[in-house]
Scaffold this motif. Sequence first.
Motif, short mmCIF file in Angstrom:
data_model
loop_
_atom_site.label_atom_id
_atom_site.label_comp_id
_atom_site.label_asym_id
_atom_site.label_seq_id
_atom_site.Cartn_x
_atom_site.Cartn_y
_atom_site.Cartn_z
N SER A 145 0.82 -1.22 0.00
CA SER A 145 0.00 0.00 0.00
C SER A 145 0.85 1.27 0.00
CB SER A 145 -0.92 0.00 1.22
OG SER A 145 -0.16 0.07 2.42
N GLY A 146 2.13 1.10 0.29
CA GLY A 146 3.03 2.26 0.38
C GLY A 146 3.31 2.67 1.81
N ALA A 147 2.61 2.10 2.77
CA ALA A 147 2.82 2.44 4.18
C ALA A 147 4.16 1.89 4.67
CB ALA A 147 1.68 1.87 5.03
N SER A 148 4.82 2.66 5.51
CA SER A 148 6.12 2.24 6.04
C SER A 148 5.95 1.17 7.10
CB SER A 148 6.86 3.44 6.65
OG SER A 148 7.11 4.43 5.67
N VAL A 149 6.95 0.30 7.19
CA VAL A 149 6.99 -0.73 8.23
C VAL A 149 8.31 -0.55 8.98
CG1 VAL A 149 6.92 -3.18 8.76
CG2 VAL A 149 5.70 -2.31 6.76
N ILE A 150 8.23 -0.09 10.22
CA ILE A 150 9.42 0.17 11.02
C ILE A 150 9.19 -0.38 12.43
CG2 ILE A 150 11.00 1.92 11.90
CD1 ILE A 150 10.01 3.78 9.71
N PRO A 151 9.94 -1.41 12.82
CA PRO A 151 10.98 -2.10 12.06
C PRO A 151 10.39 -3.12 11.10
CG PRO A 151 10.79 -3.11 14.21
CD PRO A 151 9.83 -1.94 14.21
N ALA A 152 11.10 -3.40 10.04
CA ALA A 152 10.65 -4.40 9.09
C ALA A 152 10.89 -5.81 9.63
CB ALA A 152 11.37 -4.23 7.75
N ARG A 153 11.74 -5.91 10.62
CA ARG A 153 12.02 -7.20 11.25
C ARG A 153 12.40 -6.96 12.70
NH1 ARG A 153 14.03 -12.04 7.57
NH2 ARG A 153 13.41 -13.74 8.97
N LYS A 154 11.89 -7.77 13.60
CA LYS A 154 12.14 -7.60 15.02
C LYS A 154 13.57 -8.05 15.38
CE LYS A 154 7.30 -8.06 16.38
NZ LYS A 154 6.31 -8.83 17.20
N LEU A 155 14.06 -7.52 16.50
CA LEU A 155 15.43 -7.78 16.91
C LEU A 155 15.69 -9.27 17.10
CD1 LEU A 155 18.21 -6.85 17.82
CD2 LEU A 155 17.27 -6.42 20.10
N ARG A 156 14.75 -9.98 17.71
CA ARG A 156 14.99 -11.41 17.93
C ARG A 156 15.08 -12.18 16.61
NH1 ARG A 156 9.57 -10.86 19.69
NH2 ARG A 156 8.05 -11.92 18.32
N ASP A 157 14.32 -11.73 15.59
CA ASP A 157 14.39 -12.37 14.28
C ASP A 157 15.73 -12.05 13.60
OD1 ASP A 157 11.82 -13.36 14.61
OD2 ASP A 157 10.91 -11.56 13.73
N ILE A 158 16.21 -10.80 13.76
CA ILE A 158 17.50 -10.42 13.19
C ILE A 158 18.61 -11.29 13.78
CG2 ILE A 158 19.22 -8.58 13.11
CD1 ILE A 158 16.91 -6.59 12.96
N ARG A 159 18.58 -11.45 15.10
CA ARG A 159 19.60 -12.28 15.75
C ARG A 159 19.50 -13.73 15.28
NH1 ARG A 159 18.97 -9.42 21.68
NH2 ARG A 159 20.70 -7.94 21.45
N GLY A 160 18.27 -14.19 15.05
CA GLY A 160 18.09 -15.56 14.59
C GLY A 160 18.67 -15.77 13.20
N VAL A 161 18.46 -14.82 12.31
CA VAL A 161 19.00 -14.91 10.95
C VAL A 161 20.52 -14.90 10.99
CG1 VAL A 161 19.19 -13.72 8.74
CG2 VAL A 161 16.97 -13.90 9.86
N ILE A 162 21.09 -14.03 11.82
CA ILE A 162 22.55 -13.95 11.93
C ILE A 162 23.12 -15.28 12.43
CG2 ILE A 162 24.45 -12.83 13.15
CD1 ILE A 162 22.76 -10.26 13.17
#
Length: 242
Positions: A204-221
């Motif tokens: 829709s064009g609406a911003s998503v902040i954050p696009a990913r949560k911190l726990r998910d970022i750590r999981g990907v890393i």
Amino acid sequence: MTSALQLDQVSARPSDSASVGAIGDLSHHLARIRVFDPDVRAARKPWGISESGDYLNSDASNLADFLRKLKEDEDAWELLLEDVQKVVPQIRDIHLVTPPDAVSHRTAVELEENGLRGRTRLADASWGTVRILCMLALFHDPNPPLLTCIEEIDHGIHPHALSLMAERLREASERSQYLVTTHSPIFVNELEPEEFVPCGRRPSGASVIPARKLRDIRGVIKASEYEPMGNLWYSGSLGGIL
């Protein structure tokens, strides 16, 4: 959007107005926010000696006067000079002088460089050199405002300087709060997961902040066996848009 002038007009209401206190507090906090966007052309010019040197302008137009004031603190000045030399090794020293073609109460910046007989006026220095000087001066500001916002912190900065920039930003964040944006995976590689907020956009064009949560970022890393975070972000694994 309500302007500062409008806030002043509202504050002029009778003191028994219930909104006066809240508006006064809001005006006070807004005045303590700096949106730092260096104007390299303005920063190159001499600046009048005044109390403005206590505070680096949002466009860095008073850079010369700010450096003059910063030099009064020998330790702060040495740290700044060391940082500048790390990213621009040919600079031997930074001199603050009264330009011969200006009135006496003005300060100009001249760079002493290895291999050159004379000094280089800041007006003749490269765009990138002036911008890195503005950014490093900002991080050595002894009296930062409540919040400083920087759009595209890596703009015009050599990739090899981004590690130092991230380190100085982290140290400056102990004295004040900084909100910066970047599109540089190299800069993101220098950040910790809790310092990184990927931003996305819905269909829709609406911003998503954050696009990913911190726990998910750590999981990907962790799942990537600790691949540098900037590389993961660039690949799309951490969300956000480039």
